[in-house]
Design a protein around this motif. Structure first.
Motif, PDB file in Angstrom:
ATOM      1  N   UNK A 187       8.189 -26.869-102.770  1.00  0.00           N
ATOM      2  CA  UNK A 187       7.506 -27.253-103.995  1.00  0.00           C
ATOM      3  C   UNK A 187       6.155 -27.844-103.622  1.00  0.00           C
ATOM      4  N   UNK A 188       5.217 -27.783-104.547  1.00  0.00           N
ATOM      5  CA  UNK A 188       3.912 -28.397-104.282  1.00  0.00           C
ATOM      6  C   UNK A 188       3.891 -29.814-104.839  1.00  0.00           C
ATOM      7  N   UNK A 189       3.003 -30.615-104.319  1.00  0.00           N
ATOM      8  CA  UNK A 189       3.000 -32.054-104.543  1.00  0.00           C
ATOM      9  C   UNK A 189       2.963 -32.425-106.024  1.00  0.00           C
ATOM     10  N   UNK A 190       2.064 -31.839-106.791  1.00  0.00           N
ATOM     11  CA  UNK A 190       1.946 -32.226-108.202  1.00  0.00           C
ATOM     12  C   UNK A 190       3.236 -31.954-108.969  1.00  0.00           C
ATOM     13  N   UNK A 191       3.822 -30.798-108.753  1.00  0.00           N
ATOM     14  CA  UNK A 191       5.066 -30.454-109.447  1.00  0.00           C
ATOM     15  C   UNK A 191       6.205 -31.362-109.002  1.00  0.00           C
ATOM     16  N   UNK A 217       4.972 -29.258 -94.215  1.00  0.00           N
ATOM     17  CA  UNK A 217       4.020 -28.900 -95.275  1.00  0.00           C
ATOM     18  C   UNK A 217       3.215 -27.675 -94.885  1.00  0.00           C
ATOM     19  N   UNK A 218       2.693 -27.024 -95.928  1.00  0.00           N
ATOM     20  CA  UNK A 218       1.817 -25.878 -95.721  1.00  0.00           C
ATOM     21  C   UNK A 218       0.829 -25.822 -96.877  1.00  0.00           C
ATOM     22  N   UNK A 219      -0.446 -25.825 -96.546  1.00  0.00           N
ATOM     23  CA  UNK A 219      -1.492 -25.740 -97.557  1.00  0.00           C
ATOM     24  C   UNK A 219      -1.706 -24.274 -97.903  1.00  0.00           C
ATOM     25  N   UNK A 220      -1.743 -23.983 -99.197  1.00  0.00           N
ATOM     26  CA  UNK A 220      -1.966 -22.614 -99.664  1.00  0.00           C
ATOM     27  C   UNK A 220      -2.974 -22.646-100.804  1.00  0.00           C
ATOM     28  N   UNK A 221      -3.667 -21.529-100.987  1.00  0.00           N
ATOM     29  CA  UNK A 221      -4.602 -21.395-102.100  1.00  0.00           C
ATOM     30  C   UNK A 221      -3.929 -20.624-103.225  1.00  0.00           C
ATOM     31  N   UNK A 222      -4.074 -21.135-104.443  1.00  0.00           N
ATOM     32  CA  UNK A 222      -3.535 -20.437-105.602  1.00  0.00           C
ATOM     33  C   UNK A 222      -4.472 -19.286-105.955  1.00  0.00           C
ATOM     34  N   UNK A 245       5.622 -28.395 -99.771  1.00  0.00           N
ATOM     35  CA  UNK A 245       6.541 -29.042 -98.844  1.00  0.00           C
ATOM     36  C   UNK A 245       7.905 -28.395 -98.961  1.00  0.00           C
ATOM     37  N   UNK A 246       8.607 -28.367 -97.843  1.00  0.00           N
ATOM     38  CA  UNK A 246      10.003 -27.968 -97.853  1.00  0.00           C
ATOM     39  C   UNK A 246      10.748 -28.770 -96.795  1.00  0.00           C
ATOM     40  N   UNK A 247      12.059 -28.721 -96.874  1.00  0.00           N
ATOM     41  CA  UNK A 247      12.881 -29.459 -95.919  1.00  0.00           C
ATOM     42  C   UNK A 247      12.856 -28.720 -94.588  1.00  0.00           C
ATOM     43  N   UNK A 248      12.611 -29.444 -93.517  1.00  0.00           N
ATOM     44  CA  UNK A 248      12.684 -28.872 -92.173  1.00  0.00           C
ATOM     45  C   UNK A 248      14.157 -28.800 -91.774  1.00  0.00           C
ATOM     46  N   UNK A 249      14.528 -27.805 -91.005  1.00  0.00           N
ATOM     47  CA  UNK A 249      15.923 -27.765 -90.565  1.00  0.00           C
ATOM     48  C   UNK A 249      16.237 -28.971 -89.676  1.00  0.00           C
TER      49      UNK A 249
END
Length: 110
Positions: free
Chosen positions: A38-42, A69-74, A83-87
């Motif tokens: 999920x992205x930070x704002x959401x 985390x991973x930065x992406x452009x919309x 962000x997602x959970x790391x294993x």
């Protein structure tokens, strides 16, 4: 305990336990584990906390190796930090704690 960083097992265990010693951070890990990346704002909206507070907690979780985390452009060019959970997987037993203590960089710290 499986973690991908340069800390000793003892230091990693301490960082993970410290990161999880907060109800907001537990809720963040749970939300990402159940809902996926999920992205930070959401994520802030879903959890009902401010983005600055969320960033603070996400940084602690990321430093401990529990989220990534991973930065992406919309499509409209807006930068979104996902962000997602790391294993991770660890079993907390007295023997695991004893083993971790032997590998801590400073076993006398409190």
């Amino acid at each position: 305990m499986k973690a991908k960083n340069k800390r000793s097992d003892g230091d990693q265990l301490l960082a993970m336990l410290a990161a999880l010693d907060n109800p907001h951070r537990l809720r963040i890990v749970a939300a990402l584990a159940e809902g996926g990346r999920n992205y930070v704002s959401q994520l802030a909206r879903e959890l009902g906390i401010s983005r600055p507070l969320l960033h603070l907690h996400l940084q602690k979780l990321e430093d401990a190796g529990l989220v990534r985390s991973q930065m992406e452009l919309s499509a409209d060019g807006k930068a979104l930090n996902f962000f997602d959970v790391a294993p991770f997987d660890f079993t907390l037993t007295p023997a695991a704690v004893a083993l971790a203590v032997r590998s801590m960089s400073d076993p006398e710290r409190t």
